[in-house]
Motif scaffolding. Structure first.
Motif, short mmCIF file in Angstrom:
data_model
loop_
_atom_site.label_atom_id
_atom_site.label_comp_id
_atom_site.label_asym_id
_atom_site.label_seq_id
_atom_site.Cartn_x
_atom_site.Cartn_y
_atom_site.Cartn_z
N LEU A 177 0.36 -1.08 -0.10
CA LEU A 177 -0.27 -0.13 -0.06
C LEU A 177 0.86 0.79 -0.15
CD1 LEU A 177 -2.88 -0.85 2.63
CD2 LEU A 177 -2.90 -0.45 0.04
N THR A 178 2.08 0.80 0.54
CA THR A 178 2.80 1.83 0.34
C THR A 178 3.21 2.37 -0.63
OG1 THR A 178 3.31 2.12 3.07
CG2 THR A 178 5.05 3.23 1.56
N TRP A 188 1.04 4.08 -3.29
CA TRP A 188 0.48 5.22 -2.30
C TRP A 188 1.71 6.06 -2.68
CZ3 TRP A 188 -3.44 8.34 -1.08
CH2 TRP A 188 -4.52 7.87 -1.07
N ILE A 211 0.45 6.76 -6.31
CA ILE A 211 0.41 7.72 -6.49
C ILE A 211 -0.15 9.63 -6.49
CG2 ILE A 211 -2.81 8.87 -5.22
CD1 ILE A 211 -2.96 5.60 -4.81
N ILE A 212 1.00 9.13 -4.72
CA ILE A 212 1.12 11.36 -4.93
C ILE A 212 2.36 11.57 -6.47
CG2 ILE A 212 2.34 12.58 -3.23
CD1 ILE A 212 -0.39 11.22 -2.49
N GLY A 272 -4.15 14.04 -0.47
CA GLY A 272 -3.28 12.02 -0.63
C GLY A 272 -1.91 12.32 0.32
N ALA A 289 -2.04 9.69 3.17
CA ALA A 289 -0.68 8.34 3.35
C ALA A 289 1.16 8.33 3.88
CB ALA A 289 -0.50 8.35 2.32
N ALA A 302 4.98 6.53 6.45
CA ALA A 302 3.61 5.75 6.26
C ALA A 302 2.39 5.74 7.20
CB ALA A 302 3.74 4.84 5.63
N GLN A 346 -4.19 3.61 5.45
CA GLN A 346 -3.92 4.39 3.60
C GLN A 346 -4.53 3.02 2.99
OE1 GLN A 346 -0.19 2.11 3.61
NE2 GLN A 346 0.75 4.52 3.74
N LEU A 397 -7.42 4.58 -0.29
CA LEU A 397 -7.93 3.88 -1.63
C LEU A 397 -8.56 3.87 -1.86
CD1 LEU A 397 -5.13 2.81 -3.58
CD2 LEU A 397 -5.39 1.24 -2.51
N MET A 417 -9.83 7.01 -3.97
CA MET A 417 -9.31 6.99 -4.16
C MET A 417 -10.11 6.40 -5.78
SD MET A 417 -7.19 9.91 -4.34
CE MET A 417 -6.32 10.83 -3.07
#
Length: 333
Positions: free
Chosen positions: A6-7, A10, A13-14, A68, A72, A291, A297, A301, A304
């Motif tokens: 997940l980290t 993210w 995504i960032i 985000g 996150a 994180a 997260q 998510l 998102m």
């Protein structure tokens, strides 16, 4: 393992949100920087009308990336806000003045010159602040146990001033190539004439920053020396984009200069990420250190997954609807 995955998701995504903001809002700010140099008031009308239907939607990516990042990687805010408070404030103030000028310039006749100045200075201040923040990120922060222990003006150094000016030149280049794509006649001719000069300015700053960076960031210098065969792929691709941009401008092509300007930004951005990865708070803290909990997260998510496709869809639709040339005397206000 789930937290690690997940980290990474993210972080992607960032990173995507940041580059989308730079690309989408960069030419908006660039037009503002070029505003006082336009040949006449009709040219300024064309410049503003070329982005009037889309500028506010472009800034969605700034909100998306900022929100985000807070959700996150909340510990990043505990360092970045006190370290970059003044720079971030200047950026937001510039964006506010610029946004107000969009609405009031078209309605004001007697005081239009003041709104022209607000649009120019708001764009310039926001662009410079963003570039200076990038320079501060490259330098690193004085951090102890994820607490910023430096001063309020530590972010403002000769190096960060240079990166601020460099980003202003880069945004102006994006603005000029966007104007080539969207205008015609004497406005387009003016954009063709200034694009090579702006490209030269960008390349000069790019070269100086590349030579200066290993001196202000030891970890970047070590990364460049250890992975030279990988890191330098991105500068080579960026220079290829610059060469194609120059060639396409000289050949009076309309769409390719803007695409190559975008490519120049993308590969420079990827080079920065490659030089710092996986550090998110330089010089020592990685994305996993900063994180939030995996449960947080995952919760964010889910939202998102729905938000990003919607933003992409309406952004693409708005650009499609308002495609084509903007002519003198025509507009959306």
């Amino acid at each position: 393992m789930m937290g690690l995955d997940l980290t990474l998701i993210w972080a992607a995504i960032i990173g995507f949100g940041i580059i989308m903001y730079v690309l989408m809002d960069g030419f908006d700010l660039g037009l503002g920087i070029l505003y006082p140099f336009a040949p006449d008031e009709e040219s300024r009308d064309v410049m503003m009308n070329s982005i009037a239907p889309i500028w506010d939607g472009n800034e969605t990516w700034l909100v998306l990336g900022g929100a985000g990042l807070l959700g996150a990687f909340p510990l990043v805010y505990s360092v970045f806000l006190p370290a970059l408070y003044i720079g971030v404030f200047l950026m937001l103030a510039g964006l506010i003045f610029r946004g107000i000028s969009f609405e009031f310039r078209f309605k004001s006749k007697k005081n239009r010159h003041w709104w022209n100045r607000a649009f120019c200075w708001g764009s310039a201040v926001a662009a410079f602040a963003q570039g200076a923040v990038v320079g501060a990120y490259i330098q690193g922060f004085a951090v102890v146990d994820f607490v910023y222990v430096g001063g309020a003006l530590d972010w403002l150094t000769p190096f960060s001033v240079l990166t601020g000016l460099g980003l202003m030149a880069g945004y102006a280049l994006l603005g000029a190539t966007w104007l080539i794509l969207k205008s015609e006649g004497h406005v387009q001719a003016w954009a063709y004439s200034i694009a090579p000069k702006l490209l030269l300015a960008v390349l000069v700053v790019f070269g100086i920053v590349s030579l200066w960076t290993p001196l202000v960031s030891l970890e970047v210098r070590a990364r460049w020396l250890d992975q030279l065969h990988l890191i330098w792929v991105f500068p080579i691709l960026a220079m290829a984009c610059a060469a194609m941009l120059y060639r396409s401008v000289k050949r009076q092509q309309e769409g390719l200069p803007f695409v190559m300007a975008l490519g120049l930004f993308i590969f420079t951005y990827l080079g920065l990420i490659a030089s710092k990865w996986p550090v998110i708070v330089p010089p020592d803290y990685t994305i996993w250190d900063a994180a939030s909990a995996p449960e947080s997260q995952l919760f964010l998510l889910v939202g998102m997954i729905f938000v990003i496709p919607v933003v992409l869809a309406y952004t693409a639709w708005s650009y499609w609807v308002f495609r084509g040339k903007v002519k003198v005397g025509e507009g959306y206000h």
